[in-house]
Scaffold this motif. Structure first.
Motif, PDB file in Angstrom:
ATOM      1  N   TRP A  80       0.837  -1.194   0.000  1.00 19.23           N
ATOM      2  CA  TRP A  80       0.000   0.000   0.000  1.00 19.23           C
ATOM      3  C   TRP A  80       0.878   1.252   0.000  1.00 19.23           C
ATOM      4  O   TRP A  80       0.631   2.187  -0.754  1.00 19.23           O
ATOM      5  CB  TRP A  80      -0.927  -0.002   1.223  1.00 19.23           C
ATOM      6  CG  TRP A  80      -1.648   1.300   1.366  1.00 19.23           C
ATOM      7  CD1 TRP A  80      -2.828   1.659   0.778  1.00 19.23           C
ATOM      8  CD2 TRP A  80      -1.217   2.432   2.120  1.00 19.23           C
ATOM      9  NE1 TRP A  80      -3.149   2.954   1.123  1.00 19.23           N
ATOM     10  CE2 TRP A  80      -2.164   3.454   1.943  1.00 19.23           C
ATOM     11  CE3 TRP A  80      -0.105   2.688   2.925  1.00 19.23           C
ATOM     12  CZ2 TRP A  80      -2.062   4.704   2.549  1.00 19.23           C
ATOM     13  CZ3 TRP A  80       0.013   3.930   3.523  1.00 19.23           C
ATOM     14  CH2 TRP A  80      -0.965   4.918   3.330  1.00 19.23           C
ATOM     15  N   HIS A  81       1.913   1.259   0.845  1.00 19.13           N
ATOM     16  CA  HIS A  81       2.784   2.432   0.923  1.00 19.13           C
ATOM     17  C   HIS A  81       3.546   2.644  -0.385  1.00 19.13           C
ATOM     18  O   HIS A  81       3.693   3.785  -0.844  1.00 19.13           O
ATOM     19  CB  HIS A  81       3.751   2.291   2.094  1.00 19.13           C
ATOM     20  CG  HIS A  81       4.388   3.587   2.476  1.00 19.13           C
ATOM     21  ND1 HIS A  81       5.636   3.649   3.023  1.00 19.13           N
ATOM     22  CD2 HIS A  81       3.963   4.868   2.373  1.00 19.13           C
ATOM     23  CE1 HIS A  81       5.952   4.924   3.245  1.00 19.13           C
ATOM     24  NE2 HIS A  81       4.956   5.672   2.860  1.00 19.13           N
ATOM     25  N   LEU A  82       4.004   1.574  -1.023  1.00 19.53           N
ATOM     26  CA  LEU A  82       4.692   1.719  -2.314  1.00 19.53           C
ATOM     27  C   LEU A  82       3.747   2.281  -3.374  1.00 19.53           C
ATOM     28  O   LEU A  82       4.177   3.022  -4.259  1.00 19.53           O
ATOM     29  CB  LEU A  82       5.273   0.385  -2.773  1.00 19.53           C
ATOM     30  CG  LEU A  82       6.487  -0.111  -1.984  1.00 19.53           C
ATOM     31  CD1 LEU A  82       6.859  -1.523  -2.417  1.00 19.53           C
ATOM     32  CD2 LEU A  82       7.664   0.843  -2.142  1.00 19.53           C
ATOM     33  N   ARG A  83       2.462   1.953  -3.308  1.00 22.57           N
ATOM     34  CA  ARG A  83       1.480   2.465  -4.276  1.00 22.57           C
ATOM     35  C   ARG A  83       1.076   3.910  -3.983  1.00 22.57           C
ATOM     36  O   ARG A  83       0.528   4.584  -4.850  1.00 22.57           O
ATOM     37  CB  ARG A  83       0.226   1.585  -4.269  1.00 22.57           C
ATOM     38  CG  ARG A  83       0.435   0.222  -4.860  1.00 22.57           C
ATOM     39  CD  ARG A  83      -0.893  -0.548  -4.913  1.00 22.57           C
ATOM     40  NE  ARG A  83      -0.631  -1.959  -5.041  1.00 22.57           N
ATOM     41  CZ  ARG A  83      -0.799  -2.859  -4.081  1.00 22.57           C
ATOM     42  NH1 ARG A  83      -1.280  -2.509  -2.907  1.00 22.57           N
ATOM     43  NH2 ARG A  83      -0.513  -4.117  -4.287  1.00 22.57           N
ATOM     44  N   SER A  84       1.339   4.377  -2.774  1.00 19.38           N
ATOM     45  CA  SER A  84       0.901   5.713  -2.358  1.00 19.38           C
ATOM     46  C   SER A  84       1.667   6.816  -3.085  1.00 19.38           C
ATOM     47  O   SER A  84       2.645   6.565  -3.790  1.00 19.38           O
ATOM     48  CB  SER A  84       1.081   5.876  -0.843  1.00 19.38           C
ATOM     49  OG  SER A  84       2.452   6.114  -0.530  1.00 19.38           O
ATOM     50  N   SER A  85       1.228   8.048  -2.867  1.00 17.96           N
ATOM     51  CA  SER A  85       1.887   9.200  -3.498  1.00 17.96           C
ATOM     52  C   SER A  85       3.307   9.403  -2.973  1.00 17.96           C
ATOM     53  O   SER A  85       4.083  10.139  -3.580  1.00 17.96           O
ATOM     54  CB  SER A  85       1.062  10.465  -3.293  1.00 17.96           C
ATOM     55  OG  SER A  85       0.939  10.757  -1.917  1.00 17.96           O
ATOM     56  N   HIS A  86       3.687   8.742  -1.893  1.00 17.10           N
ATOM     57  CA  HIS A  86       5.067   8.822  -1.405  1.00 17.10           C
ATOM     58  C   HIS A  86       6.047   8.162  -2.367  1.00 17.10           C
ATOM     59  O   HIS A  86       7.194   8.582  -2.481  1.00 17.10           O
ATOM     60  CB  HIS A  86       5.209   8.147  -0.043  1.00 17.10           C
ATOM     61  CG  HIS A  86       4.553   8.876   1.057  1.00 17.10           C
ATOM     62  ND1 HIS A  86       4.260   8.284   2.255  1.00 17.10           N
ATOM     63  CD2 HIS A  86       4.100  10.150   1.155  1.00 17.10           C
ATOM     64  CE1 HIS A  86       3.665   9.155   3.051  1.00 17.10           C
ATOM     65  NE2 HIS A  86       3.554  10.301   2.394  1.00 17.10           N
ATOM     66  N   TYR A  87       5.603   7.113  -3.043  1.00 17.55           N
ATOM     67  CA  TYR A  87       6.497   6.359  -3.927  1.00 17.55           C
ATOM     68  C   TYR A  87       5.967   6.333  -5.361  1.00 17.55           C
ATOM     69  O   TYR A  87       6.264   7.208  -6.141  1.00 17.55           O
ATOM     70  CB  TYR A  87       6.740   4.944  -3.379  1.00 17.55           C
ATOM     71  CG  TYR A  87       7.573   4.964  -2.118  1.00 17.55           C
ATOM     72  CD1 TYR A  87       8.948   5.163  -2.182  1.00 17.55           C
ATOM     73  CD2 TYR A  87       6.991   4.831  -0.870  1.00 17.55           C
ATOM     74  CE1 TYR A  87       9.711   5.230  -1.028  1.00 17.55           C
ATOM     75  CE2 TYR A  87       7.752   4.891   0.288  1.00 17.55           C
ATOM     76  CZ  TYR A  87       9.112   5.086   0.201  1.00 17.55           C
ATOM     77  OH  TYR A  87       9.870   5.150   1.337  1.00 17.55           O
ATOM     78  N   LEU A  88       5.185   5.334  -5.724  1.00 15.83           N
ATOM     79  CA  LEU A  88       4.796   5.146  -7.128  1.00 15.83           C
ATOM     80  C   LEU A  88       3.571   5.957  -7.548  1.00 15.83           C
ATOM     81  O   LEU A  88       3.348   6.133  -8.737  1.00 15.83           O
ATOM     82  CB  LEU A  88       4.567   3.658  -7.404  1.00 15.83           C
ATOM     83  CG  LEU A  88       5.811   2.785  -7.212  1.00 15.83           C
ATOM     84  CD1 LEU A  88       5.447   1.310  -7.313  1.00 15.83           C
ATOM     85  CD2 LEU A  88       6.889   3.153  -8.207  1.00 15.83           C
ATOM     86  N   HIS A  89       2.788   6.422  -6.618  1.00 14.20           N
ATOM     87  CA  HIS A  89       1.589   7.238  -6.880  1.00 14.20           C
ATOM     88  C   HIS A  89       0.721   6.578  -7.967  1.00 14.20           C
ATOM     89  O   HIS A  89       0.411   7.154  -9.009  1.00 14.20           O
ATOM     90  CB  HIS A  89       1.990   8.642  -7.297  1.00 14.20           C
ATOM     91  CG  HIS A  89       0.897   9.665  -7.165  1.00 14.20           C
ATOM     92  ND1 HIS A  89      -0.419   9.359  -6.897  1.00 14.20           N
ATOM     93  CD2 HIS A  89       0.930  11.013  -7.275  1.00 14.20           C
ATOM     94  CE1 HIS A  89      -1.133  10.459  -6.843  1.00 14.20           C
ATOM     95  NE2 HIS A  89      -0.342  11.486  -7.065  1.00 14.20           N
TER      96      HIS A  89
END
Length: 174
Positions: A80-89
């Motif tokens: 979920w965090h990798l998919r978030s706007s912090h990483y892959l958005h």
């Protein structure tokens, strides 16, 4: 969890027939690994979803896409965090694209353009396999990608700036 192992010496026989090849997503794989907090390897995959390759005179041009919105590391919260706007958005950029123009299949390294979050960068890919079996083209490549050139959370957050990537492509001559 997916593990990246050293790629065995591949077969590069230089006999890839000219033609157009459609990527077979079910036979392809993109695997990656990066250090977390400089201690542990985080390993994962992203499925290949599309691609077309053109070969002429031992030179390759083409493009393909992987589903960033289906990144999988085996830990739901991390995915979920990798998919978030912090990483892959991935809400805005669900795919990562790769392309090559006039790449020499007989070379050890080819330049590819990788586009993540709408930002494109040239990345050298080491070719370990390029051969045909019947009408099936097999290509295996790897690279070490510096993720800081793409707009995402900087390495200070615990994820290494360097990501090891292995790409296996199988395509059928059309």
């Amino acid at each position: 969890m997916t593990e990246i192992r050293p790629t065995p010496p591949g077969r590069r026989d230089g006999t890839v027939p000219d033609g157009t090849y459609a990527v077979d997503p079910a036979a392809c794989a993109l695997r990656f690994r990066a250090k977390a907090f400089t201690l542990l390897w985080v390993r994962g995959t992203m499925p290949v979803v599309a691609g077309t390759l053109h070969v002429r005179g031992g030179r390759l041009s083409g493009e393909g896409a992987v589903a960033a919105d289906r990144v999988a590391t085996g830990v739901g919260a991390r995915d979920w965090h990798l998919r978030s706007s912090h990483y892959l958005h991935t809400k805005r950029y669900p795919q990562i694209t790769l392309s090559a123009t006039d790449a020499d299949l007989g070379s050890d390294t080819v330049d590819c353009t990788v586009t993540v979050r709408g930002t494109s960068r040239s990345v050298p890919m080491a070719i370990t396999t390029s051969h045909c079996e019947g009408d099936r083209l097999h290509i295996a490549a790897s690279t070490r990608l510096d993720r800081t050139v793409f707009p995402m959370l900087p390495p200070l957050a615990g994820v290494s700036r360097m990501v090891d990537i292995e790409l296996t492509v199988v395509a059928h001559r059309t």
